[in-house]
Every structure is written in C-alpha cells, then in structure tokens.
Scaffold this active site. Structure first.
Site, short mmCIF file in Angstrom:
data_model
loop_
_atom_site.label_atom_id
_atom_site.label_comp_id
_atom_site.label_asym_id
_atom_site.label_seq_id
_atom_site.Cartn_x
_atom_site.Cartn_y
_atom_site.Cartn_z
N TYR A 144 25.68 44.59 29.49
CA TYR A 144 26.24 45.94 29.61
C TYR A 144 26.86 46.51 28.35
CZ TYR A 144 30.30 42.97 30.64
OH TYR A 144 31.26 42.01 30.61
N GLU A 175 28.95 52.20 35.94
CA GLU A 175 28.30 50.90 36.17
C GLU A 175 29.09 50.06 37.16
OE1 GLU A 175 28.38 49.03 32.34
OE2 GLU A 175 27.49 50.78 31.39
N CYS A 186 66.99 21.54 41.87
CA CYS A 186 68.13 20.78 41.35
C CYS A 186 69.37 20.93 42.24
CB CYS A 186 68.44 21.20 39.92
SG CYS A 186 69.07 22.89 39.81
N CYS A 228 67.72 22.47 34.88
CA CYS A 228 66.89 22.40 36.10
C CYS A 228 65.46 22.02 35.71
CB CYS A 228 66.91 23.76 36.80
SG CYS A 228 65.74 23.84 38.15
N CYS A 274 69.28 25.82 44.69
CA CYS A 274 68.00 25.68 43.98
C CYS A 274 67.17 24.59 44.68
CB CYS A 274 68.24 25.31 42.53
SG CYS A 274 66.71 24.91 41.67
N LYS A 317 31.16 46.94 38.26
CA LYS A 317 31.99 45.97 37.57
C LYS A 317 31.65 44.60 38.18
CE LYS A 317 36.60 45.09 35.89
NZ LYS A 317 36.60 43.67 36.14
N ASP A 339 31.65 40.82 39.01
CA ASP A 339 32.75 39.86 39.06
C ASP A 339 32.26 38.48 38.63
OD1 ASP A 339 35.31 39.15 39.41
OD2 ASP A 339 35.27 39.09 41.60
N LYS A 343 39.23 49.89 40.19
CA LYS A 343 39.22 48.70 41.05
C LYS A 343 39.16 49.14 42.50
CE LYS A 343 39.80 45.10 38.31
NZ LYS A 343 40.73 44.08 38.56
N CYS A 368 68.51 30.42 39.51
CA CYS A 368 69.12 29.12 39.28
C CYS A 368 69.61 29.17 37.85
CB CYS A 368 68.09 28.00 39.44
SG CYS A 368 68.74 26.42 38.85
S1 IVH Z 1 32.57 46.75 29.47
C1 IVH Z 1 34.61 46.98 25.42
N1 IVH Z 1 31.13 46.78 31.67
O1 IVH Z 1 35.29 43.36 33.22
C2 IVH Z 1 33.72 46.80 26.61
N2 IVH Z 1 32.82 45.12 31.46
O2 IVH Z 1 38.15 43.87 33.22
C3 IVH Z 1 34.37 45.94 27.64
N3 IVH Z 1 32.94 43.60 33.36
O3 IVH Z 1 36.01 41.64 30.23
C4 IVH Z 1 33.55 45.49 28.76
N4 IVH Z 1 31.30 44.46 34.52
O4 IVH Z 1 34.09 40.78 31.70
C5 IVH Z 1 32.13 46.18 30.99
N5 IVH Z 1 29.75 46.93 33.52
C6 IVH Z 1 30.74 46.32 32.86
C7 IVH Z 1 31.43 45.19 33.39
C8 IVH Z 1 32.47 44.63 32.66
C9 IVH Z 1 32.22 43.52 34.48
C10 IVH Z 1 34.07 42.69 33.04
C11 IVH Z 1 34.10 42.18 31.63
C12 IVH Z 1 35.43 42.60 31.06
C13 IVH Z 1 36.22 42.81 32.32
C14 IVH Z 1 37.38 43.75 32.09
#
Ligand code: IVH
Length: 660
Positions: free
Chosen positions: A216, A107, A401, A421, A398, A109, A111, A304, A416
């Site tokens: 999700y 899936e 301080c 401080c 520093c 991810k 943001d 990532k 420091c």
């Molecule tokens: S699964 C236990 N699926 O990424 C299940 N998370 O870095 C946990 N996120 O806190 C989440 N897209 O906010 C899942 N397709 C996706 C996601 C996703 C974004 C976020 C989510 C999570 C964070 C973790």
C-alpha cells in the site's frame, strides 16, 4: 541445464502470479507440482546455479538462529487515528480549507504487521519488519515464502515497497486447529498469528502458515514519476504486487464517509481482518507540502471502526501496581470474544469508577474494546445480579508490599508510596528497558520479574552488571547461552542510545517521551540537565511548571545523582545524538503572533517558529522578544509598542526568514 532451470523458474513465477495474485490459475495443480519438483531436483543437482529469488524459496527450508537488525533507510511511521466521522471531517477540513480540490485515496486498514521489502536488479532482496520505526528485523527468508509476493519484477533499479503481511481468516482457523492438536497455545487473533509466524526461525513453518500480503505504499513515489498515490499503486500492480481491490478514490470527505459505511458492511465477509480504513491525500506533491509530525504523516489518517461491546461475567477484581505506585483495579472475566480477540481481563480504572457504577464480583458486565485500547468494563447489568453479590470494598493496602495506600486530593487513583515496593521496582525497570526508552530486547516485564526475584536486578544500574550472573542465567530453563548472549549484546548496545532515551527511561514524573526529547534537544548533555533550575526550564515549549519542578527535584535527590554516576562509570552515553534544532534569529527568543496572517494558519506559523528554535507565547509581556502581526491585530500590537517589543508585519517576517 542452466537454460532449463531458468525456463522453469520463469514459468513457475508466472503461474504463482496467476494463482496467488490474480486468483486465476491457468494450469492444473498437478502440472504445477511437476514443474516445481523438476526445478527442486535440478537446483539440488546444480547448486552452482543457486538464485535467492528462485520460486523454490517459497517452500521455505532455511533456518535462522536470529534476525539481524536493519536500520530503515526512511523511517516507517505509523498513522494518526480518528474514531468518529466528526474527527475525520476535522482532519479533512484542515486540508480542504487550504486545498479545496483534494482527492482522497481510501483503503482498508489491514490488521497485520507492516513490512518493507526491497528489490535490486529486479530480484527480491530483503524484507524488514517495522520494529520501532527506525530499526526493524531482517525476516527475508520468511517473507519470501509468502506465495503472492513476487520474487522477480520487471523493474531493475532499487525499489522499496511497503505493505502489510497478514494471516487470512482461513489460514488462522487452520493454524489454530493444528496448534490445538500439537498441544500448543492458540493464537488470540490473526494479527498475533501473523506476527508470531514472521518471527519463526524455521522458514518451513512459516511457509505452512498461509500468510499473505497487501502492498500500500511506495515511499519514493514522486521520484519514480508517479504523480499520485493511486498511480503508484497501479504501477505496483503492473509490476506484480498484490494491491487491495477495495482501494478507491474519493473527491470529497462525504464520499469518503459513505465509502467507509460500505466497507464496514463488507467487513465480516472479507477473508482478512480489517480494523479500520486508511484515508490518504492522493497527490504526492501535496503530501510533501502537508508533511509529517514526529510520528505520522499529516497527509493520511486511520479511521478506526467503533468499539464493540459484549457481555460476560466478572469473576474477580484484583489490584495491580504501576511503576509510579499507581494502583489499578482490574477485572478478571470469563473469557469472551470481542472483535476477533479473546478478552479475559479489563480495566476498572479506579475506586470511584467501581463505586459510581456499583460493579460487583460475579456481576454480568458489559465489556468494550476499541482498537488497540485495553478493554474496559462499561457497566454492570443490575437485573441479572444474584443475591450473593455484595458491594466491592476497595482494599487500602498495597497488594504486593502491604504498605498503606494513599489517595491525593483531586486524584482518583490510589498510590503505593513505598519506594521499595517490589512491583514498583519491577515495573520501573521494565519501563527503563522498554522499546521507547532504552530499547533492550529480551528484557520485558516477565524477564525483569524473574531476574528481580533471583536477586540479579534490583535497580536500573544492575542491568549493566547482569554479566556477573552469567553462569546462573544460562542455567535458567528455556533460556540458555544464545539468549543470554543476545541479551548482553542488547544491553551493551543500549549504552550507545541518545540521551532522550535514558531520560525517558528514568521515569521522572511528568517527563514522557516527548518532554525527554525536548530536554535532550535543548540541553544536549545530562550534566547540564542535572544542574538546571526552574527558571532555565520556564521558557521551554511543552515543559510547564509542574514538569519543571519534578525535573529539578529528581536531580536534587542524591540517590538519583549517584545512579547517573554509576551509569557514567558503566559507559552509558550521556549526550544527545539527534539533529540539533535549527538556529535562527528566533532561537531561544519569545515570540508572539497576533491577527490574521494571509499565508499561514496559526498552527503553521507556530510549528515553523518552534522549528526555528523559538518559544511561542500567547501574550505580550516584557519578556517578549518579537511580535508578528497580521490583519486585525488589536491590543497585543498596542501593548508591544508600549513595551518597546520589536514588531514584524507578515511581510517583514517573511523577509527576515528569506534573508536568513
Ligand atoms: S499507510 C506513511 N495504509 O496501519 C504510511 N498503513 O496504524 C503509513 N496499515 O503501520 C502506512 N493498512 O502497518 C497504510 N492501507 C494501509 C494500511 C496501513 C494497514 C497499518 C500499517 C501502519 C499502521 C498504522
């Protein structure tokens, strides 16, 4: 009239779904507006038929004074990260080597910010932010304004669904344009914009921001008769939830890798920001078998996207002081966009880093940003250097301080060492109040700095006497009585924290969140920890000799002991409140494992032994209580026999735990 109201609600729910989830409107906007306005008028005239899940809630209107805290029924965990295909393959191999037929659900991810929503009797009930994973904030009034979220679903039992609220790129541009016109500061990126919008007190403002959400995760999937994660997503889709259309099943990790390649090419064209790809084991039963670490599921991982590099000008270098006195040189940059965020500062790590790369003020520099990580200066471009650039000279004083800095042998950082401080004190107090420590909302670094300068807080303990400055605090511009009361409430609440938070907050060298938890779990009381010696600490998992020494020294110091006394007098909890470790015949025993076991990997048995309270060691000595051996166990078994250590074959070990 009730009938007409209900009819209208049902129709509008349907049109909302067609427009915002399916992206296929079936009636013209003008027709839709007519129906909506009729409903608004009727609801106003007949308030007795009010319904919190009416589609009119999507317009917003309710104004909150604050968000109430809600404890999650099931913790909202985060995900482990991998940054390369190699790391991803290693993650997968741990699973496929035992379960070769695994299917992965892949899936985007998204943001944004994680959200948990619940439904009761088929109606939207509550939306809660992730918060610290255990406790979040009730943002129901704001989340209902998101157009694609169903307020009615054809499922009548209690249901929790999790997903991500995000700001589409288009809404982001519009929101920022409006902010510029109003003379407000622009949001740095869509994620900040989404998070900022969800925390708006006026839900009308939220409704105007054009937020959206993808769903999700169904936490009770298996008990809702969904055999796999993908099935659960399809079920949610059928109930009216918006599921990301790029979700795909893959039957091997190589298929996953090629799909990630595809998604990275698509990334730019999407109307929402993605910062990576999430890979989940599809089968719910197998997810259960794989389980969780303390923070994240073992059955899922986030890949990532690689770091992005850009060039900008280094305008200045300045030093900052951390709570331990550690000095960090930072680069002030000509602001530049990197992967959707504007970067104005980056870390230069330490003196050697600057020297080795010969980085100078006014140089053109390459900046790298990877995910959440603080951006760093990678190199300077020597060809573009002008004559005015001179080598950077690291100051030995520093910046706060003026105390002489020291550099310990074998360490790259300067420190420091002045305990008085101001920067160190402010940083230490902000750490004490931070989310993973005492979790005092409203006491971030800026506020601590201000209270320090005003003389209200000079030590950790002063936080608990802040009420003495009530009159002065409520006069602070933009602060006021309400914020004061919330802050005092947060401070009061922190007194109830379990022991590990206090331990972590103290900032004992080497004692991070994990070691604090282990100490609290093992000794239960602050008083006990204050009296331990290095011997007592020697057998404990993850507490090495340097950490032990640091703990013992910290509590020997009479100032620190006085501080704990004051905490005690202020009524702070000094006990561990979490679950005690399971006790078993292995509790506090030193156990060694050798040879190949047929039904456990080495990591599995080690984790299991830890969970039974054992200390697991790598070598056999007089101190060893048990040796568990498998096939091809060599010298360790011989040595155990010589030393009369109790030995257990894998079968005997299984029998012992089953009998127990
Ligand atoms: S699964 C236990 N699926 O990424 C299940 N998370 O870095 C946990 N996120 O806190 C989440 N897209 O906010 C899942 N397709 C996706 C996601 C996703 C974004 C976020 C989510 C999570 C964070 C973790």
């Amino acid at each position: 009239m009730k009938q007409r109201i209900e009819e209208l609600r049902e129709q509008i729910h349907k049109y909302n779904y067609q427009y915002h989830v399916l992206d296929k409107p079936t009636i013209p906007d003008s027709e839709y507006d007519k129906l909506l306005h009729e409903l608004i008028a009727l609801e106003k005239a007949y308030p007795q038929y009010d319904d919190p899940s009416s589609p009119t809630r999507k317009i917003g209107g309710s104004v909150s004074s604050q968000f109430h805290k809600v404890i999650h029924k099931r913790a909202m965990l985060s995900l482990g990260n991998v940054f390369s295909y190699e790391e991803l393959r290693v993650w997968a191999y741990k699973i496929t080597s035992i379960y070769p037929k695994v299917e992965f659900c892949v899936e985007c991810k998204i943001d944004g910010l994680a959200m948990s929503v619940t439904y009761l009797n088929g109606s939207f009930h509550q939306a809660v932010t992730r918060g610290d994973g255990t406790e979040g904030e009730d943002v129901t009034n704001n989340v209902v304004t998101i157009k694609s979220i169903p307020l009615k679903i054809p499922y009548l039992k209690e249901l929790e669904v999790r997903g991500e609220v995000y700001m589409p790129k288009k809404s982001f541009v519009k929101t920022n344009q409006a902010r510029v016109l109003n003379g407000e500061e622009e949001f740095a990126n869509p994620r900040n914009a989404a998070a900022g919008s969800i925390r708006q007190l006026d839900s009308k403002v939220v409704a105007s921001r054009g937020l959206d959400a993808f769903w999700y995760y169904l936490p009770q999937g298996l008990s809702l008769n969904q055999p796999t994660h993908y099935d659960s997503l399809m079920w949610l889709k059928a109930l009216g939830f918006k599921i990301n259309p790029l979700t795909k099943l893959c039957s091997s990790i190589e298929d996953v890798v090629s799909y990630i390649e595809e998604l990275s090419l698509l990334r730019e064209q999407l109307d929402y920001e993605i910062d990576g790809v999430v890979i989940k084991v599809n089968d719910f039963t197998l997810q259960g078998t794989l389980g969780y670490t303390e923070k994240a599921p073992k059955w899922a991982v986030a890949y990532k996207f690689p770091a992005v590099e850009v060039v900008t000008t280094l305008e200045d270098i300045f030093l900052t002081v951390g709570r331990t006195g550690k000095i960090t040189p930072n680069a002030k940059l000509t602001p530049v966009k990197v992967a959707g965020t504007t970067v104005s500062y980056a870390t230069l790590h330490n003196e050697d880093f600057i020297k080795e790369r010969d980085i100078r003020i006014f140089d053109k520099v390459v900046i790298r940003k990877a995910g959440e990580i603080i951006p760093e200066v990678v190199s300077s471009i020597k060809d573009m250097r002008s004559e005015q650039c001179v080598p950077y000279v690291f100051s030995l004083q520093c910046p706060t301080c003026n105390h002489q800095l020291v550099r310990y042998p074998d360490e790259a950082a300067h420190y420091c060492i002045n305990n008085d401080c101001p920067s160190r004190i402010v940083e230490a107090i902000a750490h004490f109040a931070s989310r993973d420590a005492m979790n005092i909302d409203g006491l971030g670094i800026k506020r601590v700095e201000q209270f320090y300068q005003l003389g209200f807080i000079k030590t950790f303990a002063d936080i608990y006497f802040l009420h003495r400055y009530r009159n002065e605090i409520i006069e602070i511009p933009k602060f006021g009585l309400k914020s004061y009361e919330n802050l005092i409430q947060a401070i009061e609440k922190s007194k109830e924290n379990s022991l590990e938070r206090l331990l972590f907050g103290l900032g004992i060298r080497q004692v991070g969140a994990k070691a604090s938890k282990i100490l609290a779990e093992t000794f239960h009381f602050m008083q006990t920890i204050m009296e331990v010696n290095q011997e007592d600490l020697s057998g404990i998992r993850d507490i090495g000799p340097i950490t032990s020494k640091s703990i013992v020294e910290f509590f020997k110091d009479s100032n620190n002991r006085k501080l704990i006394d004051t905490f005690h007098e202020c009524g702070l909890n000094m006990q561990y409140k979490g679950e005690a470790k399971k006790t078993s015949i292995f509790t506090n025993k030193t156990v060694v494992v050798t040879g190949t076991l047929s039904s456990w990997s080495r990591k599995e048995i080690t984790d299991f032994l830890y969970s039974m309270g054992a200390n697991v060691s790598g070598s056999v000595s007089k101190k060893t209580d048990y040796l568990i051996y498998g096939k091809d166990s060599g010298s360790k078994l011989d040595k155990a026999m010589q030393l009369n250590v109790k030995t257990l074959s894998e079968e005997e070990f299984l029998k012992v735990i089953n009998d127990a």
